[in-house]
Structure formats: structure tokens, C-alpha cells
Scaffold this motif. Structure first.
Motif, mmCIF file in Angstrom:
data_model
loop_
_atom_site.group_PDB
_atom_site.id
_atom_site.type_symbol
_atom_site.label_atom_id
_atom_site.label_comp_id
_atom_site.label_asym_id
_atom_site.label_seq_id
_atom_site.Cartn_x
_atom_site.Cartn_y
_atom_site.Cartn_z
ATOM 1 N N ASN A 184 0.827 -1.210 0.000
ATOM 2 C CA ASN A 184 0.000 0.000 0.000
ATOM 3 C C ASN A 184 0.856 1.252 0.000
ATOM 4 O O ASN A 184 1.927 1.292 0.622
ATOM 5 C CB ASN A 184 -0.906 0.032 1.239
ATOM 6 C CG ASN A 184 -1.916 -1.091 1.247
ATOM 7 O OD1 ASN A 184 -2.524 -1.379 0.236
ATOM 8 N ND2 ASN A 184 -2.099 -1.721 2.398
ATOM 9 N N GLN A 185 0.364 2.291 -0.673
ATOM 10 C CA GLN A 185 0.989 3.606 -0.652
ATOM 11 C C GLN A 185 -0.108 4.650 -0.387
ATOM 12 O O GLN A 185 -1.030 4.798 -1.196
ATOM 13 C CB GLN A 185 1.701 3.898 -1.980
ATOM 14 C CG GLN A 185 2.308 5.292 -2.093
ATOM 15 C CD GLN A 185 3.466 5.496 -1.125
ATOM 16 O OE1 GLN A 185 4.206 4.550 -0.843
ATOM 17 N NE2 GLN A 185 3.635 6.704 -0.625
ATOM 18 N N ASN A 237 -7.865 2.495 5.687
ATOM 19 C CA ASN A 237 -9.192 1.971 6.057
ATOM 20 C C ASN A 237 -9.776 0.991 5.045
ATOM 21 O O ASN A 237 -10.979 0.981 4.805
ATOM 22 C CB ASN A 237 -10.180 3.129 6.264
ATOM 23 C CG ASN A 237 -9.678 4.137 7.276
ATOM 24 O OD1 ASN A 237 -9.203 3.765 8.338
ATOM 25 N ND2 ASN A 237 -9.770 5.418 6.930
ATOM 26 N N SER A 238 -8.926 0.161 4.455
ATOM 27 C CA SER A 238 -9.381 -0.737 3.397
ATOM 28 C C SER A 238 -9.157 -2.201 3.768
ATOM 29 O O SER A 238 -8.295 -2.524 4.594
ATOM 30 C CB SER A 238 -8.659 -0.426 2.083
ATOM 31 O OG SER A 238 -9.002 0.860 1.614
ATOM 32 N N TYR A 239 -9.950 -3.073 3.149
ATOM 33 C CA TYR A 239 -9.780 -4.521 3.265
ATOM 34 C C TYR A 239 -9.227 -5.018 1.942
ATOM 35 O O TYR A 239 -9.888 -4.902 0.902
ATOM 36 C CB TYR A 239 -11.100 -5.216 3.580
ATOM 37 C CG TYR A 239 -10.993 -6.727 3.648
ATOM 38 C CD1 TYR A 239 -10.690 -7.363 4.845
ATOM 39 C CD2 TYR A 239 -11.191 -7.514 2.513
ATOM 40 C CE1 TYR A 239 -10.586 -8.745 4.915
ATOM 41 C CE2 TYR A 239 -11.079 -8.894 2.571
ATOM 42 C CZ TYR A 239 -10.774 -9.505 3.776
ATOM 43 O OH TYR A 239 -10.649 -10.870 3.833
ATOM 44 N N THR A 249 -1.908 -0.738 -3.932
ATOM 45 C CA THR A 249 -2.864 0.372 -3.906
ATOM 46 C C THR A 249 -2.109 1.683 -3.743
ATOM 47 O O THR A 249 -1.064 1.738 -3.091
ATOM 48 C CB THR A 249 -3.865 0.226 -2.747
ATOM 49 O OG1 THR A 249 -3.168 0.372 -1.496
ATOM 50 C CG2 THR A 249 -4.559 -1.123 -2.777
ATOM 51 N N VAL A 250 -2.653 2.739 -4.317
ATOM 52 C CA VAL A 250 -2.074 4.074 -4.198
ATOM 53 C C VAL A 250 -3.201 5.067 -3.919
ATOM 54 O O VAL A 250 -4.124 5.219 -4.730
ATOM 55 C CB VAL A 250 -1.322 4.494 -5.482
ATOM 56 C CG1 VAL A 250 -0.762 5.908 -5.319
ATOM 57 C CG2 VAL A 250 -0.204 3.516 -5.803
ATOM 58 N N LEU A 308 -11.881 1.104 0.775
ATOM 59 C CA LEU A 308 -12.177 0.159 -0.305
ATOM 60 C C LEU A 308 -12.116 -1.281 0.187
ATOM 61 O O LEU A 308 -11.444 -1.597 1.174
ATOM 62 C CB LEU A 308 -11.202 0.323 -1.463
ATOM 63 C CG LEU A 308 -11.342 1.538 -2.380
ATOM 64 C CD1 LEU A 308 -10.374 1.412 -3.542
ATOM 65 C CD2 LEU A 308 -12.771 1.698 -2.876
ATOM 66 N N VAL A 309 -12.791 -2.148 -0.552
ATOM 67 C CA VAL A 309 -12.632 -3.589 -0.442
ATOM 68 C C VAL A 309 -12.072 -4.081 -1.768
ATOM 69 O O VAL A 309 -12.650 -3.815 -2.826
ATOM 70 C CB VAL A 309 -13.972 -4.285 -0.150
ATOM 71 C CG1 VAL A 309 -13.832 -5.797 -0.302
ATOM 72 C CG2 VAL A 309 -14.454 -3.943 1.243
ATOM 73 N N ILE A 310 -10.921 -4.751 -1.705
ATOM 74 C CA ILE A 310 -10.300 -5.322 -2.904
ATOM 75 C C ILE A 310 -10.014 -6.789 -2.606
ATOM 76 O O ILE A 310 -9.266 -7.111 -1.684
ATOM 77 C CB ILE A 310 -8.996 -4.597 -3.273
ATOM 78 C CG1 ILE A 310 -9.254 -3.100 -3.483
ATOM 79 C CG2 ILE A 310 -8.370 -5.213 -4.518
ATOM 80 C CD1 ILE A 310 -7.994 -2.280 -3.676
#
Length: 471
Positions: free
Chosen positions: A298-299, A303-305, A315-316, A321-323
């Protein structure tokens, strides 16, 4: 004695693509190496409980049995529902089974797909529930709410009750899922608990109350159970009779009517993991509030899953989000709208796409296979066969197969010949040839299967012999 009754139904469509119709969330390891079904068994007090009775559907039977065996649990008490008819009929079948040998055990009814983090608190609540259930009460467990939740039903607490050291409340009423403003009022009042769908009562008391308030369910289930058959580890219920049973929840059929309902408050880090947002809430997070599973970088993301099943996921600058990445699908969703994932599953189902039903990797009682590549007239699978296991004796009408052993030893029957193949050896199965595959060794058999033909569906199979009772 306490007989745990674990209901292992449902499709878990809101956790797609991790969860599929043939491999729903209770069979997934979402928090650690144990699946939710296994965790449900593990949180039981082994000194107070006997081996659980599990209720599932026919398509899940081998997964349930295998996960129980992996968990060191007897897998012989599994009732197969011919079709879903909600919780009241399922629990009725369990109660009839429990009473069959003249016993009258205490039933502890649990869902297979819940998370409970504070196991001592859960076990203490079970002890309190047992004290009331021994006096003929029908006990439900109400979750102490942590926020105004609109996704759960609620239970209103009535007068406080005690039974020795056990404390509970009369049930003043069951409330359907409320609007947000109403849920906020429930939270502020302190008089309402979330409806967990967990129960405890004597088998005979449940049957007596069912006879009083929902006699048709009892009548149909009794007849269907009387016509049961035994199949390996499984008890099969008469489908023709069971199909006539009303589709009702235990709340509607019994708990909303009985005068003997008690609710025990439970504050044990409970979640029904009904969406990715609720899964995010119970998982460990990094300093930026991200849940990272698998190969994730992550960059400036928060607050993401993020669940990377097979590939590197990066991710940037994303938030909330949910990925989820699996071998055959990727989901990207706003975490506040993950309840709508179910709509994606409905679209997949309407389009008759396999992704709604099964993973690319499919589990079987003998092992598993992974469909690595597919063309119009060819399909490549990686097949894993467990030691001592054997696929059915079968033939196909539309395809031929090439088998290459990667590791282990294969015993191959091809027509009237049986041969042993070891690493780097191969054979060819012509269209229409009666054949079988077996792992006679002590280690996993890994092999590559290349299918070619005009039709490559799993239903192009005629079985002549199958140790797992499949047709």
C-alpha cells in the motif's frame, strides 16, 4: 450432556468472490488457519459437550466431513437437508435425531459461520443458558450491541430473571431489522440486544413447543425423518416428504409465541461476518487502518480490506475500499456499499456463469482440482489426490484425457489394463474408455490432466463405481 447442533447452510453471497455457493463462508479461514466451521467447534467446552451434530445440504457434505476430520472431530453425525427450509425445520430434524435413542439432551444450536473472539465469555453464557434450559426454558443468546446496526434483528429484554448464579431476562419481543433512527433509539435505551440466532433448550421442550405453535412443521419433519436413509457418514432425509415442510425460522415458528423464552446477554466479540465491512471490523489492521491479507503493498492508502489470494495487489491513495483477488475473479467495492455485492452474484447467476457457484479450485472427497486454462475444445486441470483415495470408475462421451504425473504415484485403470505411473510419466484415456485414478502411495499425487473434445462440462460423466456414493 450438551449436544451442539451446528447449522451449516447458506451461500454467503455477500462475501463473494471468496465465498461461493458450493464453498460458502463457513468453510473459509477468514481470521486464522481454522475455518469458521472449525472455529465453531473449537470454542465449545469439550468437557461439557459431546460431538456435534451438523446439518448441511447435500452439495456441502464432503467438505463438512473433511473439515471435521481435519479438526479431530467425529464426522459421523451429519444430517443432509434435501433443500433449504429455514431454521425451524433444520432444528426439528436435529431434535428428532437427538431423541431417537431415548435420550433427551440439551441442544446448543449454533450457526457455522459466526465469529466469537472472547471464548471464555461465550462459554460462561452457555453455562448460564443451561441453568435456565434445565428448568424447561427456551433460551436465546442476545448480543450486547456496540452500535446502531440496521442489519440485525433485535430482542427486547423483559423482566430480569435468575436461576442460581445465572442471570437473564424474559423475552419481551422480537423485532425485525429496524431503520437507522429506530436502531439508535434501541441502542440508547439499553433494553435491546441483537438477535444472534443461537439457542439452547432440551430437545423434548423444543418439540413440545413446536407441536403447540407449529404442528405442521413437526408433522412433516417427523415423517421425513422416519423415512431417512444412511449413506456413509451422512443421514439423508426423504426429499419428497421434506419438500412439503413450511419454510419458517425458529423465531417465527416457536420463539415469538412461547411463554418460556429467556434471553442471555452475550458480550463476546461476536460477528456474523455478513459483509466485508463486518469482516474488516473484526480483523487486525495496520497503522493506517488497512487489513492486508496475502501479497499486498500500500501507498498512502487507508481503512481498506485488501485480500490478495494469488497475485501481488498494490494500492495508491485509496480509502475505504474492499479489494479481493482470487484465481478467477476480482472485486473492488466501496466499503460502505458492500451489502450490494449480493447483486453482483445475482447477475452472475442470471448469466449462468460458474463464478457465482464455485471457485476455479474445486474440492472433492478425494482431493481437489484447479482448472488452470480453458479453450473452446481443451481444458487443463491440476489434480491433487490424497493418499489412499480413488476417483470413481467412469467414462466420458465427449472428451479424451491426457494424464501427466508431476509427483507421487498413480494407479491408473484404463479399460482392461491397470498400470502404475510415477513422476514424469503419462498416459492417454480415449473417449468412451472406462477408467479410474487412485493414489496408492503415502504422499499427495499431483498430476496434470489435459482434456480435449466437443464438450468439457463436469456432467459428461457416467459413474460405474464410487466409494463416496455419488451417482
Amino acid at each position: 450432556m450438551i449436544l451442539p447442533v451446528i447449522m451449516s447452510g447458506g451461500s454467503g453471497s455477500r462475501l463473494w468472490p471468496l465465498s461461493r455457493a458450493l464453498y460458502p463462508k463457513q468453510f473459509l479461514a477468514l481470521l486464522n488457519e481454522q475455518t469458521l466451521l472449525q472455529e465453531t467447534v473449537n470454542r465449545l467446552d469439550a468437557d461439557a459437550c459431546i460431538n456435534p451434530l451438523i446439518i448441511c445440504n447435500n452439495e456441502h457434505r464432503f467438505v463438512v466431513a473433511e473439515q471435521m476430520r481435519d479438526n479431530g472431530c467425529d464426522a459421523s453425525d451429519i444430517i443432509l437437508e434435501p433443500m433449504g427450509r429455514n431454521t425451524a425445520p433444520a432444528i426439528t430434524l436435529a431434535a428428532l435425531s437427538a431423541l431417537e435413542d431415548g435420550n433427551d439432551p440439551m441442544l446448543l444450536v449454533l450457526a457455522a459461520d459466526h465469529i466469537v473472539k472472547d471464548i471464555p465469555a461465550f462459554q460462561q453464557a452457555v453455562v448460564a443458558a443451561k441453568a435456565f434450559a434445565e428448568q424447561g426454558k427456551l433460551v436465546t443468546f442476545g448480543i450486547v450491541p456496540t452500535h446502531a446496526e440496521t442489519g440485525y434483528g433485535y430482542i427486547k429484554q423483559g423482566a430480569a430473571k435468575s436461576q442460581g448464579d445465572a442471570a437473564g431476562y424474559d423475552v419481551a419481543g422480537f423485532v425485525e431489522k429496524p431503520q437507522l433512527a429506530t436502531a439508535q433509539l434501541y441502542l440508547e435505551s439499553g433494553d435491546y440486544l441483537w438477535n444472534s440466532g443461537m439457542f439452547m433448550f432440551k430437545a423434548s421442550r423444543f418439540i413440545a413447543e413446536l407441536k403447540k405453535y407449529s404442528p405442521e412443521i413437526l408433522s412433516v419433519c417427523t415423517e421425513a425423518y422416519a423415512h431417512k436413509t444412511k449413506d456413509l457418514d451422512f443421514t439423508r432425509i426423504s426429499a419428497d416428504i421434506f419438500a412439503k415442510c413450511p419454510d419458517d425460522s425458529i423465531d417465527y415458528a416457536v420463539m415469538e409465541h412461547t411463554q418460556d423464552a429467556i434471553v442471555i446477554p452475550l458480550d463476546a466479540g461476536w460477528s456474523d461476518v455478513g459483509s466485508y465491512s463486518s469482516l474488516w471490523e473484526v480483523c487486525e489492521k495496520d497503522a493506517q487502518g488497512n487489513v492486508n491479507i496475502g501479497d499486498v503493498i500500500n501507498q498512502d492508502s487507508t481503512n481498506s480490506y485488501i485480500n490478495a489470494g494469488n497475485k501481488l495487489v498494490t494500492t495508491v491513495g485509496v480509502d475505504n475500499l474492499v479489494i479481493v483477488e482470487t484465481k478467477d475473479a476480482i472485486l473492488v467495492a466501496d466499503k460502505d456499499k458492500v451489502q450490494d455485492v449480493k447483486a453482483i452474484v445475482e447477475k452472475l447467476k442470471a448469466a449462468n456463469r460458474y463464478e457465482y457457484k464455485s471457485q476455479r479450485e474445486v474440492y472433492r472427497p478425494w482431493g481437489k482440482y484447479d482448472s488452470v486454462d480453458m479453450g473452446n475444445r481443451d481444458l487443463v486441470k491440476r489434480i491433487t489426490v490424497k493418499p489412499g483415495q480413488k476417483l470413481s470408475v467412469q467414462k466420458h462421451y465427449h472428451r479424451s484425457e491426457h494424464w501427466v504425473v508431476v509427483s507421487g504415484t498413480a494407479r491408473v485403470t484404463n479399460g482392461d489394463k491397470t498400470i502404475l505411473l510415477s513422476e514424469n510419466e503419462s498416459t492417454y484415456i480415449p473417449l468412451g474408455a472406462v477408467h479410474s485414478l487412485e493414489n496408492p502411495g503415502k504422499i499427495l499425487l499431483e498430476m496434470i490432466e489435459i482434456q480435449t473434445g466437443s464438450y468439457l462440462g463436469e456432467d459428461d460423466i457416467e459413474r460405474f463405481e464410487d466409494r463416496y456414493g455419488r451417482k
